[in-house]
Design a protein around this motif. Structure first.
Motif, mmCIF file in Angstrom:
data_model
loop_
_atom_site.group_PDB
_atom_site.id
_atom_site.type_symbol
_atom_site.label_atom_id
_atom_site.label_comp_id
_atom_site.label_asym_id
_atom_site.label_seq_id
_atom_site.Cartn_x
_atom_site.Cartn_y
_atom_site.Cartn_z
ATOM 1 N N LYS A 100 1.607 24.069 -18.866
ATOM 2 C CA LYS A 100 1.022 25.192 -19.602
ATOM 3 C C LYS A 100 -0.501 25.076 -19.664
ATOM 4 N N ILE A 101 -0.995 23.887 -20.007
ATOM 5 C CA ILE A 101 -2.438 23.683 -20.101
ATOM 6 C C ILE A 101 -3.100 23.761 -18.730
ATOM 7 N N LEU A 102 -2.475 23.137 -17.740
ATOM 8 C CA LEU A 102 -3.051 23.135 -16.389
ATOM 9 C C LEU A 102 -3.125 24.555 -15.822
ATOM 10 N N ASN A 103 -2.075 25.325 -16.035
ATOM 11 C CA ASN A 103 -2.079 26.698 -15.534
ATOM 12 C C ASN A 103 -2.970 27.605 -16.372
ATOM 13 N N TYR A 104 -3.201 27.235 -17.625
ATOM 14 C CA TYR A 104 -4.168 27.956 -18.460
ATOM 15 C C TYR A 104 -5.561 27.808 -17.845
ATOM 16 N N TYR A 105 -5.886 26.580 -17.410
ATOM 17 C CA TYR A 105 -7.176 26.344 -16.770
ATOM 18 C C TYR A 105 -7.298 27.151 -15.479
ATOM 19 N N ILE A 106 -6.248 27.154 -14.670
ATOM 20 C CA ILE A 106 -6.278 27.856 -13.389
ATOM 21 C C ILE A 106 -6.403 29.360 -13.575
ATOM 22 N N ASN A 107 -5.630 29.903 -14.487
ATOM 23 C CA ASN A 107 -5.536 31.355 -14.617
ATOM 24 C C ASN A 107 -6.500 31.952 -15.636
ATOM 25 N N ASP A 108 -6.418 31.475 -16.879
ATOM 26 C CA ASP A 108 -7.235 32.073 -17.934
ATOM 27 C C ASP A 108 -8.708 31.685 -17.833
ATOM 28 N N LEU A 110 -10.394 29.944 -14.848
ATOM 29 C CA LEU A 110 -11.015 30.178 -13.538
ATOM 30 C C LEU A 110 -10.995 31.652 -13.138
ATOM 31 N N ILE A 111 -9.839 32.292 -13.298
ATOM 32 C CA ILE A 111 -9.716 33.680 -12.831
ATOM 33 C C ILE A 111 -10.240 34.677 -13.854
ATOM 34 N N ASP A 112 -9.726 34.590 -15.091
ATOM 35 C CA ASP A 112 -10.033 35.614 -16.085
ATOM 36 C C ASP A 112 -11.428 35.454 -16.686
ATOM 37 N N LYS A 113 -11.805 34.212 -17.026
ATOM 38 C CA LYS A 113 -13.097 33.997 -17.684
ATOM 39 C C LYS A 113 -14.239 33.832 -16.690
ATOM 40 N N LEU A 114 -14.067 32.956 -15.695
ATOM 41 C CA LEU A 114 -15.144 32.659 -14.757
ATOM 42 C C LEU A 114 -15.166 33.585 -13.545
ATOM 43 N N LYS A 115 -14.146 34.438 -13.412
ATOM 44 C CA LYS A 115 -14.090 35.450 -12.357
ATOM 45 C C LYS A 115 -14.123 34.847 -10.950
ATOM 46 N N LYS A 116 -13.443 33.710 -10.789
ATOM 47 C CA LYS A 116 -13.380 33.083 -9.478
ATOM 48 C C LYS A 116 -12.450 33.874 -8.557
ATOM 49 N N SER A 117 -12.777 33.888 -7.274
ATOM 50 C CA SER A 117 -11.975 34.635 -6.312
ATOM 51 C C SER A 117 -10.670 33.906 -6.008
ATOM 52 N N GLU A 118 -9.757 34.610 -5.383
ATOM 53 C CA GLU A 118 -8.459 34.027 -5.040
ATOM 54 C C GLU A 118 -8.630 32.799 -4.141
#
Length: 409
Positions: A100-108, A110-118
């Motif tokens: 849960k925590i690891l995927n929070y870092y990946i999704n919430d 990197l993607i949602d907050k930092l706007k990293k590309s796929e």
């Protein structure tokens, strides 16, 4: 958190802020650097439909090693920051973090907050899998299920945009950036990009003592300092940058070139040497000044890291109205490489202007292009020559627009 290079083990080591060794990341780094292998999860479906899985060694390239360690460092730095607001998470127990925590870092994050590309996020995922699979194989944790969640897959694809910031910084904005550094060394590491055209890694190639290449002797900085003193009217000083310190094409050697220091810049370099540079037997001019690796040569990424840190300060001052707003503004997407690109653009622009050649008429065979190519260490021949030319033509037009706007203030 710090990352230092161990001379003894010839591998990056991870160090906490209290200077204690981060054992598991450092062991992983040593294994990865030495063996260039990672563990990948292999799943097989048997005849009766049963699924078995095991970790299998897979060979990787040196470039992938550096990428994995870079992404791991980013993750561990986030853990340190996140732990300040979440008592259930700590750097000491990061090896047992939940999916849960690891995927929070990946999704919430990197993607949602930092706007990293796929594509960028997939590299983070691969790096974390390499690290946690290593720990799982050693018995320190269980296999993790890491992924880009379906709810954010479309957003990750939408984040895939080229940097919107123009690849040019005006002399005025560059000056502001230099003024916001915290040391002479850091100021120089940025000026060698904006005033000499060096890549971050090429700063390592600036040497103190004279050296020989191909039976030809070249002057080090100590000789240039003497030359400057003996020739008070001379304003430009040549230094030979060896190919082993420059950007190398795939399966090849870097392109050596002559670089040029102005008297003003060389005076500042002399000031760093006399007053700030740590005492050391190293022949490299730029040295680390931190307590852990004091007096050793800087890493190839140091100038880029300095630029990132300084830009955070400049962006904050811009936001708070502490800097002039009537010129070009720094943007979050600007990188250290833009300093080098700005140097090349200025040279391209003024060479074309001095020869009364219209920017849009410059070709890959003109003296303007060939001169700038030599200064920048570009290969002026082959299929990429015209592409490089077009980049400078575009940036020269941007430079011209900034200069015309500035006349109105």
């Amino acid at each position: 958190m710090l990352e230092i290079d161990s001379k003894k083990y010839k591998t990056p080591l991870f160090i906490c802020d209290d200077l204690t060794l981060m054992l598991l990341p450092s062991c992983f780094s040593h294994s990865l650097t030495k063996n260039q292998t990672i563990y990948v999860l292999e799943r097989k479906v048997g005849k009766k439909g049963f699924v078995t899985q095991k970790l299998k060694e897979n060979q990787i390239k040196r470039k992938q090693v550096e990428l994995i360690l870079e992404k791991l460092r980013n993750f561990l730095q986030w853990i340190e920051e996140y732990a300040l607001s979440n008592s259930e998470v700590s750097i000491a127990t990061h090896h047992n973090l939940s999916n849960k925590i690891l995927n929070y870092y990946i999704n919430d994050i990197l993607i949602d907050k930092l706007k990293k590309s796929e594509g960028v996020v997939k590299k983070h995922v691969s790096a974390l899998k390499a690290y946690y699979n290593y720990l799982a194989n050693a018995g320190f944790t269980n296999i993790k299920n890491l992924m880009i969640e379906p709810r954010l897959q479309e957003q990750a694809r939408d984040n895939k945009k080229s940097r919107t910031a123009v690849k040019y910084l005006t002399p005025e904005l560059r000056s502001i950036i230099y003024q916001n550094t915290s040391s002479i060394r850091d100021e120089l590491l940025l000026k060698t990009g904006g005033e000499v055209g060096l890549r971050s890694k090429e700063n390592v190639g600036i040497l103190l003592n004279d050296f020989e290449v191909g039976n030809k002797k070249h002057k080090g900085l100590l000789s240039l300092f003497k030359e400057m003193k003996d020739n008070p009217t001379k304003d430009e000083f040549k230094f030979y940058l060896q190919g082993k310190y420059t950007k190398a094409p795939r399966n090849g050697f870097g392109q050596p070139r002559n670089i040029f220091f102005t008297r003003e810049l060389l005076l500042r370099m002399k000031e760093y040497y006399d007053n700030e540079r740590p005492e050391s037997d190293s022949d490299h001019f730029f040295l680390n000044d931190d307590t852990v690796y004091f007096g050793t040569p800087i890493s190839v990424k140091r100038a880029s890291l300095v630029f990132t840190k300084v830009c955070e300060s400049v962006l904050e001052k811009q936001k708070n109205g502490m800097l002039p707003l009537d010129g070009q503004l720094l943007e979050k997407d600007h990188t250290h490489h833009v300093l080098r690109h700005s140097f090349g653009t200025d040279k391209f622009y003024y060479l074309a202007e001095s020869r009364q050649i219209a920017i849009d008429n410059v070709t890959a065979t003109s003296i303007v292009y060939l001169t700038v190519a030599r200064l920048m260490g570009h290969n002026a021949e082959g299929e990429y020559a015209s592409k490089t030319t077009k980049k400078y033509i575009r940036s020269c037009n941007i430079k011209k627009d900034f200069e015309e706007k500035q006349q109105w203030f």
